[in-house]
Motif scaffolding. Structure first.
Motif, PDB file in Angstrom:
ATOM      1  N   LYS A  18      44.748  47.699  42.882  1.00  0.00           N
ATOM      2  CA  LYS A  18      44.799  46.428  43.482  1.00  0.00           C
ATOM      3  C   LYS A  18      43.369  45.889  44.075  1.00  0.00           C
ATOM      4  CE  LYS A  18      48.144  44.880  45.774  1.00  0.00           C
ATOM      5  NZ  LYS A  18      49.368  44.800  47.082  1.00  0.00           N
TER       6      LYS A  18
ATOM      7  N   ALA B 274      44.826  49.660  35.764  1.00  0.00           N
ATOM      8  CA  ALA B 274      46.004  49.360  34.747  1.00  0.00           C
ATOM      9  C   ALA B 274      46.713  50.786  34.253  1.00  0.00           C
ATOM     10  CB  ALA B 274      45.768  48.312  33.792  1.00  0.00           C
TER      11      ALA B 274
ATOM     12  N   ALA C 139      51.592  44.231  37.479  1.00  0.00           N
ATOM     13  CA  ALA C 139      51.337  42.955  36.927  1.00  0.00           C
ATOM     14  C   ALA C 139      50.315  42.215  37.655  1.00  0.00           C
ATOM     15  CB  ALA C 139      52.779  42.134  37.383  1.00  0.00           C
ATOM     16  N   GLU C 140      50.114  42.305  38.831  1.00  0.00           N
ATOM     17  CA  GLU C 140      48.692  41.679  39.689  1.00  0.00           C
ATOM     18  C   GLU C 140      47.621  42.102  38.861  1.00  0.00           C
ATOM     19  OE1 GLU C 140      46.732  41.890  43.879  1.00  0.00           O
ATOM     20  OE2 GLU C 140      48.983  42.272  43.797  1.00  0.00           O
TER      21      GLU C 140
ATOM     22  N   ARG D  73      47.063  43.316  35.919  1.00  0.00           N
ATOM     23  CA  ARG D  73      46.755  42.643  34.700  1.00  0.00           C
ATOM     24  C   ARG D  73      46.148  41.464  34.534  1.00  0.00           C
ATOM     25  NH1 ARG D  73      51.786  45.885  31.684  1.00  0.00           N
ATOM     26  NH2 ARG D  73      50.742  47.772  31.010  1.00  0.00           N
ATOM     27  N   SER D  74      46.841  40.456  35.500  1.00  0.00           N
ATOM     28  CA  SER D  74      46.435  39.228  35.582  1.00  0.00           C
ATOM     29  C   SER D  74      45.207  39.045  36.061  1.00  0.00           C
ATOM     30  CB  SER D  74      47.705  38.476  36.599  1.00  0.00           C
ATOM     31  OG  SER D  74      47.282  38.842  37.781  1.00  0.00           O
ATOM     32  N   LYS D  75      44.741  39.769  36.840  1.00  0.00           N
ATOM     33  CA  LYS D  75      43.324  39.731  37.427  1.00  0.00           C
ATOM     34  C   LYS D  75      42.335  39.998  36.383  1.00  0.00           C
ATOM     35  CE  LYS D  75      44.279  39.639  42.425  1.00  0.00           C
ATOM     36  NZ  LYS D  75      44.113  40.172  43.736  1.00  0.00           N
ATOM     37  N   SER D  76      42.728  41.224  35.504  1.00  0.00           N
ATOM     38  CA  SER D  76      41.723  41.465  34.621  1.00  0.00           C
ATOM     39  C   SER D  76      41.622  40.735  33.303  1.00  0.00           C
ATOM     40  CB  SER D  76      42.241  43.115  34.063  1.00  0.00           C
ATOM     41  OG  SER D  76      42.685  43.659  35.288  1.00  0.00           O
ATOM     42  N   ARG D  77      42.289  39.748  33.215  1.00  0.00           N
ATOM     43  CA  ARG D  77      42.133  39.099  31.956  1.00  0.00           C
ATOM     44  C   ARG D  77      40.877  38.033  32.140  1.00  0.00           C
ATOM     45  NH1 ARG D  77      48.433  36.819  31.894  1.00  0.00           N
ATOM     46  NH2 ARG D  77      49.357  38.647  31.181  1.00  0.00           N
TER      47      ARG D  77
END
Length: 269
Positions: free
Chosen positions: A223, A230, A262-263, A265-269
Motif C-alpha cells: 500500500k 501487487a 485492488a487499491e 492495482r488502481s494506483k499503479s495504472r
C-alpha cells in the motif's frame, strides 16, 4: 714566615673553589624546583545529538524499524499492546525533538488497535535491546555570524543524473516510509512465507504471530507503493487460502489482502 704563607695559600684556594661550587649547585637546584607547573588543557568531548523521527500513523512493525535505524530504543504504554499490525497513535518525545545520544534513547509509543487483524500471540512491548534515558537538548540561540567576504563565483557544474533506484516504486504515497533496501523485497518475503507454512503446519501462538507479522509487512509495504507489491499480494492471498485449509483461520486476512491488491492495482495504472 714565607714558608708558612706558602703552606697556607694552597689550602685557602681549595676552600674557595669548594665554596663556589656548592653555591652554584644550590642556585641550580632552586631554579629547577621553583619553576611553575604547566597544566595541559583537556578538551571536552560533546555528546552526539539525535533527531527524533516521526513514526505516528505507521504500522508498529515499521515504526520499530524506523526507530532502530535512527539509534533509538522503544517501549509501548497504554491498553493496546505491541502487535505488528497495530498503528502508532502517539510518541514521546514528539517528532523533531533533539536529544543527546546516550546509547539508545527510549521513545515511548502509544498504539491504536488495528481492527482488521486479530490480536493473537505474544505482543512485543519493548525493544529487544536495553534502552537508555532521554536527555533533551536545550534551546540554543544562534550567534550572529560576521558578514562573509565576497568570493569569486564559480561556474555552475551540471549535477550528474541520479542513478535509477534498484527497486523503483509502483507509485508514490505522500509521507509513506520508503522501501528499506536492506530488507528482502515483498515478493521474496511472500515466497519465503509460503515455504515456511509448508514446514510449520501446527496451529500455535508463535506460528500465528509470525504469519500475521509477515502478512502485515507485505500488505502495508504494497500500500506504500513498494516494488512489485501487487505480485507479492497475489502470492500472499494464496498463502492465506492455505492457512484457512490448514489452521481453519485467515478469511479476514485474505479479505484485507484482496482489498489492498485492488487499491495497489488502481494506483499503479
Amino acid at each position: 714566615m714565607a714558608l708558612r704563607l706558602s703552606t697556607i695559600l694552597p689550602r685557602i684556594f681549595v676552600l674557595a673553589v669548594v665554596a663556589l661550587l656548592t653555591t652554584a649547585t644550590f642556585t641550580f637546584a632552586a631554579s629547577t624546583r621553583g619553576g611553575p607547573a604547566v597544566n595541559t588543557p583537556v578538551a571536552a568531548t560533546a555528546k552526539p545529538i539525535l533527531l527524533v523521527p516521526d513514526v505516528r500513523g505507521q504500522a508498529y512493525v515499521f515504526a520499530k524499524s524506523t526507530l532502530e535505524e535512527g539509534g533509538f530504543a522503544w517501549r509501548v504504554t497504554g491498553a493496546v499492546q505491541g502487535y505488528a499490525a497495530n498503528l502508532v497513535a502517539s510518541q514521546s518525545p514528539p517528532p523533531g525533538s533533539r536529544v543527546y545520544d546516550t546509547g539508545a534513547p527510549t521513545i515511548t509509543l502509544g498504539l491504536d488497535a488495528n481492527t482488521r487483524y486479530p490480536q493473537v500471540g505474544s505482543p512485543e512491548n519493548v525493544s529487544s535491546f536495553s534502552g537508555t534515558v532521554i536527555q533533551r537538548v536545550g534551546v540554543v540561540t544562534k550567534a550572529k555570524s560576521e558578514p562573509k567576504a565576497k568570493t569569486k563565483v564559480k561556474p555552475k557544474v551540471k549535477p550528474k543524473p541520479k542513478p535509477k533506484p534498484k527497486r523503483p516504486p509502483a507509485f508514490v504515497v505522500a509521507g509513506a516510509k520508503p522501501e528499506p533496501l536492506d530488507e528482502i523485497p515483498l515478493t521474496a518475503r511472500a515466497r519465503r512465507l509460503d515455504r515456511w507454512l509448508s514446514s510449520n503446519r501446527s496451529l500455535t501462538d508463535p506460528n500465528v504471530s509470525y504469519w500475521l507479522y509477515q502478512h502485515a509487512w507485505i500488505v502495508t509495504g504494497a500500500k506504500f507503493g513498494w516494488w512489485h507489491g501487487a505480485q507479492a499480494l497475489d502470492r500472499l492471498i494464496q498463502v492465506d487460502q492455505r492457512v484457512q485449509r490448514v489452521w481453519g483461520i485467515g478469511s479476514r486476512s485474505e479479505r484485507v489482502a484482496r482489498v489492498a491488491l485492488a487499491e495497489v492495482r488502481s494506483k499503479s495504472r
